[in-house]
Design an enzyme around this catalytic site. Sequence first.
Site, PDB file in Angstrom:
ATOM      1  N   CYS A  46       0.845  -1.193   0.000  1.00 52.73           N
ATOM      2  CA  CYS A  46       0.000   0.000   0.000  1.00 52.73           C
ATOM      3  C   CYS A  46       0.878   1.240   0.000  1.00 52.73           C
ATOM      4  O   CYS A  46       2.092   1.169   0.074  1.00 52.73           O
ATOM      5  CB  CYS A  46      -0.864   0.016   1.252  1.00 52.73           C
ATOM      6  SG  CYS A  46      -1.676  -1.537   1.590  1.00 52.73           S
ATOM      7  N   ARG A  78       1.213   2.079  -6.032  1.00 52.24           N
ATOM      8  CA  ARG A  78       1.568   1.070  -5.022  1.00 52.24           C
ATOM      9  C   ARG A  78       0.369   0.255  -4.588  1.00 52.24           C
ATOM     10  O   ARG A  78       0.492  -0.744  -3.889  1.00 52.24           O
ATOM     11  CB  ARG A  78       2.189   1.747  -3.792  1.00 52.24           C
ATOM     12  CG  ARG A  78       3.475   2.493  -4.045  1.00 52.24           C
ATOM     13  CD  ARG A  78       3.945   3.191  -2.797  1.00 52.24           C
ATOM     14  NE  ARG A  78       4.163   2.254  -1.727  1.00 52.24           N
ATOM     15  CZ  ARG A  78       5.320   1.622  -1.522  1.00 52.24           C
ATOM     16  NH1 ARG A  78       6.325   1.847  -2.330  1.00 52.24           N
ATOM     17  NH2 ARG A  78       5.469   0.766  -0.543  1.00 52.24           N
ATOM     18  N   TRP A 134      -3.685  -1.852  -1.340  1.00 53.73           N
ATOM     19  CA  TRP A 134      -3.630  -3.062  -2.172  1.00 53.73           C
ATOM     20  C   TRP A 134      -3.986  -4.177  -1.209  1.00 53.73           C
ATOM     21  O   TRP A 134      -3.190  -4.514  -0.340  1.00 53.73           O
ATOM     22  CB  TRP A 134      -2.239  -3.255  -2.757  1.00 53.73           C
ATOM     23  CG  TRP A 134      -2.101  -4.430  -3.657  1.00 53.73           C
ATOM     24  CD1 TRP A 134      -2.672  -4.595  -4.882  1.00 53.73           C
ATOM     25  CD2 TRP A 134      -1.364  -5.629  -3.414  1.00 53.73           C
ATOM     26  NE1 TRP A 134      -2.314  -5.814  -5.419  1.00 53.73           N
ATOM     27  CE2 TRP A 134      -1.516  -6.467  -4.535  1.00 53.73           C
ATOM     28  CE3 TRP A 134      -0.570  -6.066  -2.357  1.00 53.73           C
ATOM     29  CZ2 TRP A 134      -0.911  -7.712  -4.622  1.00 53.73           C
ATOM     30  CZ3 TRP A 134       0.039  -7.313  -2.451  1.00 53.73           C
ATOM     31  CH2 TRP A 134      -0.141  -8.124  -3.566  1.00 53.73           C
ATOM     32  N   ASN A 141       1.113  -0.216   6.185  1.00 53.96           N
ATOM     33  CA  ASN A 141       1.537  -0.978   5.019  1.00 53.96           C
ATOM     34  C   ASN A 141       2.330  -2.161   5.553  1.00 53.96           C
ATOM     35  O   ASN A 141       3.290  -1.988   6.297  1.00 53.96           O
ATOM     36  CB  ASN A 141       2.422  -0.122   4.096  1.00 53.96           C
ATOM     37  CG  ASN A 141       2.982  -0.953   2.948  1.00 53.96           C
ATOM     38  OD1 ASN A 141       2.382  -1.953   2.558  1.00 53.96           O
ATOM     39  ND2 ASN A 141       4.126  -0.563   2.418  1.00 53.96           N
ATOM     40  N   GLY A 142       1.912  -3.384   5.197  1.00 54.74           N
ATOM     41  CA  GLY A 142       2.615  -4.586   5.667  1.00 54.74           C
ATOM     42  C   GLY A 142       1.596  -5.656   6.015  1.00 54.74           C
ATOM     43  O   GLY A 142       0.427  -5.569   5.649  1.00 54.74           O
ATOM     44  N   GLU A 161      10.411 -11.968 -20.533  1.00 53.99           N
ATOM     45  CA  GLU A 161      10.059 -10.599 -20.148  1.00 53.99           C
ATOM     46  C   GLU A 161       8.956 -10.057 -21.042  1.00 53.99           C
ATOM     47  O   GLU A 161       8.000  -9.434 -20.567  1.00 53.99           O
ATOM     48  CB  GLU A 161      11.312  -9.719 -20.200  1.00 53.99           C
ATOM     49  CG  GLU A 161      11.101  -8.255 -19.894  1.00 53.99           C
ATOM     50  CD  GLU A 161      10.440  -7.997 -18.536  1.00 53.99           C
ATOM     51  OE1 GLU A 161      10.381  -8.915 -17.698  1.00 53.99           O
ATOM     52  OE2 GLU A 161       9.949  -6.870 -18.333  1.00 53.99           O
ATOM     53  N   LYS A 216       5.210  -8.830 -19.720  1.00 56.61           N
ATOM     54  CA  LYS A 216       4.629  -7.513 -20.031  1.00 56.61           C
ATOM     55  C   LYS A 216       3.208  -7.673 -20.555  1.00 56.61           C
ATOM     56  O   LYS A 216       2.282  -6.994 -20.130  1.00 56.61           O
ATOM     57  CB  LYS A 216       5.493  -6.783 -21.073  1.00 56.61           C
ATOM     58  CG  LYS A 216       6.832  -6.298 -20.592  1.00 56.61           C
ATOM     59  CD  LYS A 216       6.767  -5.216 -19.560  1.00 56.61           C
ATOM     60  CE  LYS A 216       6.860  -5.556 -18.160  1.00 56.61           C
ATOM     61  NZ  LYS A 216       7.734  -6.085 -17.310  1.00 56.61           N
ATOM     62  N   GLU A 273       0.753  -8.964 -17.747  1.00 54.96           N
ATOM     63  CA  GLU A 273       0.418  -8.127 -16.585  1.00 54.96           C
ATOM     64  C   GLU A 273      -0.328  -6.860 -16.950  1.00 54.96           C
ATOM     65  O   GLU A 273      -1.012  -6.292 -16.104  1.00 54.96           O
ATOM     66  CB  GLU A 273       1.665  -7.801 -15.772  1.00 54.96           C
ATOM     67  CG  GLU A 273       2.693  -6.951 -16.445  1.00 54.96           C
ATOM     68  CD  GLU A 273       3.849  -6.622 -15.493  1.00 54.96           C
ATOM     69  OE1 GLU A 273       3.643  -6.563 -14.278  1.00 54.96           O
ATOM     70  OE2 GLU A 273       4.962  -6.432 -15.982  1.00 54.96           O
ATOM     71  N   HIS A 291       8.895 -30.103 -27.271  1.00 57.14           N
ATOM     72  CA  HIS A 291       8.694 -30.985 -26.106  1.00 57.14           C
ATOM     73  C   HIS A 291       7.360 -30.708 -25.427  1.00 57.14           C
ATOM     74  O   HIS A 291       7.225 -30.907 -24.229  1.00 57.14           O
ATOM     75  CB  HIS A 291       9.860 -30.797 -25.125  1.00 57.14           C
ATOM     76  CG  HIS A 291      11.186 -31.106 -25.728  1.00 57.14           C
ATOM     77  ND1 HIS A 291      11.643 -32.397 -25.950  1.00 57.14           N
ATOM     78  CD2 HIS A 291      12.136 -30.292 -26.252  1.00 57.14           C
ATOM     79  CE1 HIS A 291      12.827 -32.374 -26.525  1.00 57.14           C
ATOM     80  NE2 HIS A 291      13.156 -31.103 -26.722  1.00 57.14           N
ATOM     81  N   LYS A 321       3.156  -1.905  -7.622  1.00 55.89           N
ATOM     82  CA  LYS A 321       4.493  -1.645  -8.166  1.00 55.89           C
ATOM     83  C   LYS A 321       5.578  -2.364  -7.377  1.00 55.89           C
ATOM     84  O   LYS A 321       6.538  -2.849  -7.939  1.00 55.89           O
ATOM     85  CB  LYS A 321       4.783  -0.138  -8.161  1.00 55.89           C
ATOM     86  CG  LYS A 321       6.157   0.221  -8.720  1.00 55.89           C
ATOM     87  CD  LYS A 321       6.318  -0.227 -10.150  1.00 55.89           C
ATOM     88  CE  LYS A 321       7.702   0.062 -10.698  1.00 55.89           C
ATOM     89  NZ  LYS A 321       7.919  -0.570 -12.027  1.00 55.89           N
TER      90      LYS A 321
HETATM   91  C1  AGP Z   1       7.419  -6.269 -13.486  1.00 57.49           C
HETATM   92  O1  AGP Z   1       6.791  -5.669 -14.612  1.00 57.49           O
HETATM   93  C2  AGP Z   1       6.468  -6.485 -12.367  1.00 57.49           C
HETATM   94  N1  AGP Z   1       5.853  -5.270 -11.997  1.00 57.49           N
HETATM   95  C3  AGP Z   1       7.068  -7.259 -11.209  1.00 57.49           C
HETATM   96  O2  AGP Z   1       7.321  -8.562 -11.698  1.00 57.49           O
HETATM   97  C4  AGP Z   1       8.386  -6.740 -10.590  1.00 57.49           C
HETATM   98  O3  AGP Z   1       9.434  -6.871 -11.516  1.00 57.49           O
HETATM   99  C5  AGP Z   1       8.701  -7.594  -9.355  1.00 57.49           C
HETATM  100  O4  AGP Z   1       7.669  -7.394  -8.407  1.00 57.49           O
HETATM  101  C6  AGP Z   1      10.063  -7.260  -8.717  1.00 57.49           C
HETATM  102  O5  AGP Z   1      10.056  -5.930  -8.296  1.00 57.49           O
HETATM  103  P1  AGP Z   1      11.465  -5.253  -7.882  1.00 57.49           P
HETATM  104  O6  AGP Z   1      12.333  -5.258  -9.100  1.00 57.49           O
HETATM  105  O7  AGP Z   1      11.108  -3.879  -7.422  1.00 57.49           O
HETATM  106  O8  AGP Z   1      12.056  -6.099  -6.777  1.00 57.49           O
END
Ligand code: AGP
Length: 609
Positions: A2, A27, A74, A100-101, A482, A486, A489, A505, A604
């Site tokens: 959060c 966040r 969140w 937050n936590g 990667e 993208k 997500e 395979h 994030k």
């Molecule tokens: C990447 O697009 C995602 N938002 C997520 O996988 C991110 O890379 C992952 O949570 C790791 O975050 P960090 O690099 O801040 O540790």
Amino acid sequence: MCGIFGYVGGKDSVSILIEGLKKLEYRGYDSAGIATISNKKIHLEKSVGKIADLESIVSSKSRISHIGLGHTRWATHGQPSKENAHPHLDCTGSIALVHNGIIENYEELKRALCAKGHVFRSQTDTEVIVHLIEENIRHGLENAVKLALKKLKGSYAIGVLYKNNPDKIIVARKGSPLVIGIGEKENFISSDIPAMVKYSSRIITLEDGDIATVTKSKVKIFSATKTSIKREETLISWDPISAEKSGYAHFMLKEIHEQPKAIIDTIKDIVDPSKKNIKFKHLNLKEKDISNIKRVVLTACGTSWHSALIGEYYLEYYAKIPSEVEYAAEFRYRMPIVDKNTLVIAISQSGETADTLGAIQEAKKHGAKVISICNVFSSSIVRESDGVIYTMAGPEIGVASTKAFTTQVAVLFLLSIFLGRKKNRLSKAKFLSRLSSLFEIPHKVEQVLASEDKIEKIADKYCNANNALYLGRGEGFPAALEGALKLKEISYVHAEGYPAAEMKHGPIALIDENMPVVVLALAGRRYEKILGNIEEVNARGGRVIALATEGDRLITKKAKDVIFLPKTRETLSAILAVIPLQLLAYYIAIKRGCHVDQPRNLAKSVTVE
Ligand code: AGP
């Protein structure tokens, strides 16, 4: 996880809180709320949905307050709802708290508090904290917070208001980030720096166990055992503009286009102007430490785990050091074989990912040297590491990581050739030629970005597909992973990255005319093999989108759509290849009406396990 924001000073706190929460919305954004004090009364406004929804509620209230706390959520415990939104109040409505936590022992605490007559309004873990403070408030606010924190297991960054102390905010952190911004007769608290750059460049980063009393003119830091703790003030160079969208439709698109500058800034922070020497300012590895390195473990999550995979190739290729990549959450709960001859490299954009932080702590228990590659100054992961190499990407606000990935790969390339030289496994000539290849990359990224319109047209053709495969070999395989992440997500399309050779395979059973297959077919040692994989896909009616190297005459006969990339050293090709994959995902998501900067269910930085 959060976002928390707080203000105390002489201005109208409500508008500052709303502004601060908007900067933290990436966040977490399923609900939000603010608590302010005026006329010795706590006023609470909360809403489900975006900050804009909360803003429309508070704007109708005509009330002046000079102190307050805000929170954007969140959800971890308790679904997104107005009741579960923070801030939370104690039974009497005199104390307000944001958190937050995750409080891991909240159920037993809640049972004990209910047995004492406390009435809970939410299903959250957070609410136990404000009732614990209420239990002890007769000892004064600071002591009540200290006593409450002693009972908690888990992670927290909290902000507390008490109506009988209308001039102060109490904050505390353990395992979740919290920073204090120092202003002129006003002070701020926040989960991270971008929310505060508009108001203050003087930052105090709290450490785990710290508690602080923040008034408009004073910050007093202490802990459960110490009455006074000194924390250094840091001057942050980020300007408010760089944290804004600069005219782009989304932060993600802005950050995709910032990559040439982010990469060159990262390189220049490490390589001297002569372009001949590498100097890591905060690596903290002595010659002896480097000669002792027998093995490297790279650990990370998500996109950072993908750059770690490329780092593995580099370390083995240039420095001849046995290396392996571990998901942070897996590494920290296994019995990893790690010792004083192991270098652990933790990669994190945010520097706050709980699992990566946990992996570092586990590695250090086994005596390993830990360095981190991180984009946020003085973040928790940086402070837990023995040394750090900063990516100089600037604030990355879009939830989908882009410039962090390419700058991480650039750092891993530099670290690998640096270690190759130090261990006499890479000749000076090869070292210098690799350096000059890297210096060419930012311009080549600019060239790839120039094909954005063509990529958008390809996105038009495939935006209705509900599945996709991404195939690559060598460094192209992590780039394929990667690219798939993208798309997943931000557009919610099921996409998988695979080593191209693995197709036969199993995954080849998925191929038909409804399955777009993105293939990284760049010039290099594996090109002919990749062409074979494209033929296998074509033979089953698949639709191939190929990334190829300029001048490739063959590929246009094999693939329905081709995106050409400038020639570069094969080992650096992943940095170029990921750019069109970022843009492809971005435009498909836009065409599917998705919220690119704040995709559903995501955040994030995942500061919870
Ligand atoms: C990447 O697009 C995602 N938002 C997520 O996988 C991110 O890379 C992952 O949570 C790791 O975050 P960090 O690099 O801040 O540790």
